[in-house]
Design a protein around this motif. Sequence first.
Motif, PDB file in Angstrom:
ATOM      1  N   LYS A 130       0.824  -1.198   0.000  1.00 31.09           N
ATOM      2  CA  LYS A 130       0.000   0.000   0.000  1.00 31.09           C
ATOM      3  C   LYS A 130       0.867   1.261   0.000  1.00 31.09           C
ATOM      4  O   LYS A 130       0.572   2.241  -0.696  1.00 31.09           O
ATOM      5  N   LEU A 131       1.956   1.231   0.799  1.00 33.41           N
ATOM      6  CA  LEU A 131       2.851   2.397   0.851  1.00 33.41           C
ATOM      7  C   LEU A 131       3.486   2.671  -0.508  1.00 33.41           C
ATOM      8  O   LEU A 131       3.650   3.826  -0.916  1.00 33.41           O
ATOM      9  N   ARG A 132       3.844   1.609  -1.199  1.00 35.11           N
ATOM     10  CA  ARG A 132       4.539   1.769  -2.479  1.00 35.11           C
ATOM     11  C   ARG A 132       3.596   2.050  -3.651  1.00 35.11           C
ATOM     12  O   ARG A 132       4.043   2.275  -4.770  1.00 35.11           O
ATOM     13  N   ASP A 133       2.322   2.066  -3.384  1.00 33.69           N
ATOM     14  CA  ASP A 133       1.343   2.363  -4.434  1.00 33.69           C
ATOM     15  C   ASP A 133       1.454   3.836  -4.848  1.00 33.69           C
ATOM     16  O   ASP A 133       1.326   4.733  -3.997  1.00 33.69           O
ATOM     17  N   PRO A 134       1.721   4.139  -6.107  1.00 39.76           N
ATOM     18  CA  PRO A 134       1.857   5.534  -6.553  1.00 39.76           C
ATOM     19  C   PRO A 134       0.541   6.286  -6.596  1.00 39.76           C
ATOM     20  O   PRO A 134       0.521   7.488  -6.876  1.00 39.76           O
ATOM     21  N   GLY A 135      -0.552   5.600  -6.336  1.00 46.80           N
ATOM     22  CA  GLY A 135      -1.845   6.277  -6.282  1.00 46.80           C
ATOM     23  C   GLY A 135      -2.345   6.737  -7.639  1.00 46.80           C
ATOM     24  O   GLY A 135      -2.075   6.113  -8.674  1.00 46.80           O
ATOM     25  N   ASP A 136      -3.057   7.844  -7.631  1.00 48.66           N
ATOM     26  CA  ASP A 136      -3.686   8.372  -8.849  1.00 48.66           C
ATOM     27  C   ASP A 136      -2.624   8.861  -9.833  1.00 48.66           C
ATOM     28  O   ASP A 136      -1.890   9.807  -9.554  1.00 48.66           O
ATOM     29  N   ARG A 137      -2.566   8.216 -10.975  1.00 50.79           N
ATOM     30  CA  ARG A 137      -1.638   8.636 -12.029  1.00 50.79           C
ATOM     31  C   ARG A 137      -2.385   9.030 -13.293  1.00 50.79           C
ATOM     32  O   ARG A 137      -1.801   9.089 -14.380  1.00 50.79           O
ATOM     33  N   ALA A 144       4.496  14.682 -13.563  1.00 49.48           N
ATOM     34  CA  ALA A 144       5.136  13.743 -14.496  1.00 49.48           C
ATOM     35  C   ALA A 144       6.039  12.755 -13.772  1.00 49.48           C
ATOM     36  O   ALA A 144       6.390  11.707 -14.328  1.00 49.48           O
ATOM     37  N   HIS A 145       6.391  13.074 -12.531  1.00 57.13           N
ATOM     38  CA  HIS A 145       7.296  12.194 -11.778  1.00 57.13           C
ATOM     39  C   HIS A 145       6.575  11.356 -10.731  1.00 57.13           C
ATOM     40  O   HIS A 145       7.227  10.763  -9.859  1.00 57.13           O
ATOM     41  N   ARG A 146       5.255  11.285 -10.824  1.00 57.35           N
ATOM     42  CA  ARG A 146       4.530  10.369  -9.949  1.00 57.35           C
ATOM     43  C   ARG A 146       5.044   8.953 -10.151  1.00 57.35           C
ATOM     44  O   ARG A 146       5.240   8.505 -11.283  1.00 57.35           O
ATOM     45  N   GLY A 147       5.272   8.266  -9.063  1.00 57.49           N
ATOM     46  CA  GLY A 147       5.800   6.903  -9.133  1.00 57.49           C
ATOM     47  C   GLY A 147       7.296   6.832  -8.956  1.00 57.49           C
ATOM     48  O   GLY A 147       7.847   5.753  -8.694  1.00 57.49           O
ATOM     49  N   PRO A 197       6.593   6.345  -3.047  1.00 60.87           N
ATOM     50  CA  PRO A 197       6.956   7.083  -4.258  1.00 60.87           C
ATOM     51  C   PRO A 197       6.324   8.470  -4.268  1.00 60.87           C
ATOM     52  O   PRO A 197       5.502   8.807  -3.414  1.00 60.87           O
ATOM     53  N   VAL A 198       6.711   9.264  -5.250  1.00 64.55           N
ATOM     54  CA  VAL A 198       6.046  10.548  -5.477  1.00 64.55           C
ATOM     55  C   VAL A 198       4.593  10.255  -5.816  1.00 64.55           C
ATOM     56  O   VAL A 198       4.301   9.427  -6.679  1.00 64.55           O
ATOM     57  N   LYS A 199       3.686  10.951  -5.119  1.00 60.26           N
ATOM     58  CA  LYS A 199       2.270  10.655  -5.325  1.00 60.26           C
ATOM     59  C   LYS A 199       1.394  11.839  -4.955  1.00 60.26           C
ATOM     60  O   LYS A 199       1.854  12.799  -4.317  1.00 60.26           O
ATOM     61  N   ILE A 200       0.133  11.744  -5.345  1.00 55.33           N
ATOM     62  CA  ILE A 200      -0.869  12.736  -4.952  1.00 55.33           C
ATOM     63  C   ILE A 200      -1.516  12.279  -3.654  1.00 55.33           C
ATOM     64  O   ILE A 200      -1.792  11.096  -3.462  1.00 55.33           O
ATOM     65  N   ALA A 201      -1.725  13.260  -2.738  1.00 51.66           N
ATOM     66  CA  ALA A 201      -2.379  12.960  -1.467  1.00 51.66           C
ATOM     67  C   ALA A 201      -3.261  14.133  -1.080  1.00 51.66           C
ATOM     68  O   ALA A 201      -3.063  15.256  -1.557  1.00 51.66           O
TER      69      ALA A 201
END
Length: 334
Positions: A203-210, A229-232, A314-318
């Motif tokens: 779950k932590l490593r999930d990059p979320g909404d891409r 552009a660097h999500r993930g 990873p880089v992600k949206i929160a």
Amino acid sequence: MSRKLTRGVVVVVLLFSAMPAVSLAAQPADPARAYAELTAQATKLNEEVLRAQEDLVQRRAELERANVTVGAAQQIERQAKADEFEFRGQVDLITQASFEGARFNQLSALLVADSQQDFLIRLEMMRMLAADRAESLARLSGAVEKARQAHQVAETARARAAEATTAAEKLKADLDGRNQALQAQIADVRTALARLPAPVVTKLRDPGDRSPVSVPAGTAGLALAFALAHRGDEYRYGATGPDQWDCAGLTMKAYAAAGVTIPRTSGGQAGVGRVVSRGDVRAGDLIVYYSSRSHVAMAVDNARAVHASTEGQPVKIAPIDAIGPIAVIRRIEG
């Protein structure tokens, strides 16, 4: 039970009762909580290291400027000393000529003159001699003063260079200590991460909404597009790309891609642009978290932000308000 065994049990009991009260309950029982606490500490340490690095760069720049000033002042002083030597020689020659009879007054010129024309010639010679002496004295005085001022500038610059050297050496030692502490903290974070249950790590490593995100026109939109552009991409303490980032490294490079230079640290970024309220947040705003201002994210809109979170994520949206307590929000454009 024998007396010997009884005595042994009593000793063990006494030893445990004498030990500091550190129980299992005092230790973080939840691996996820331990991981969160360790990453928060590591993030703060990382910010401290980055700030120390910036301070060290500034001190070394001060040292370089001071050394340049010393060199320039010494060159001026050498030239002024050479001029002083030359002009002093001229004054000495004129003085010597005066003692040898070249110094006249109008009466002596009148008494020794053979004619009116000779008298006028002698008067002109007196005028020229006096003018030469006055000019040489003025030049000598100017050269002496210039040499004195240059020497003073050089001495002041030397003192400043010595102070900058001492400060730089102290900062370097401090930086080395903070770096060691950071590396130890990172090792603890990775150990805590390894102890987490596999589903939690996943779950932590999930990059979320891409999914594609619409960005506004202008500088803020360009910066946001870069960050999105660097999500993930992987989080790495102290990293500034191209595919590993810490929080301030990502936002710094994002705005650099939009043609705007902002500081390297989240603390530095907390002072750029202008302050906006939570209700006025819009795309591209920098949201700085915690009282230590040790974390920064970039608003995607009024509800979400993209950020390089921490080790293991990873880089992600929160959600903006879920990232942490907000310290300040800054707008770079508009």
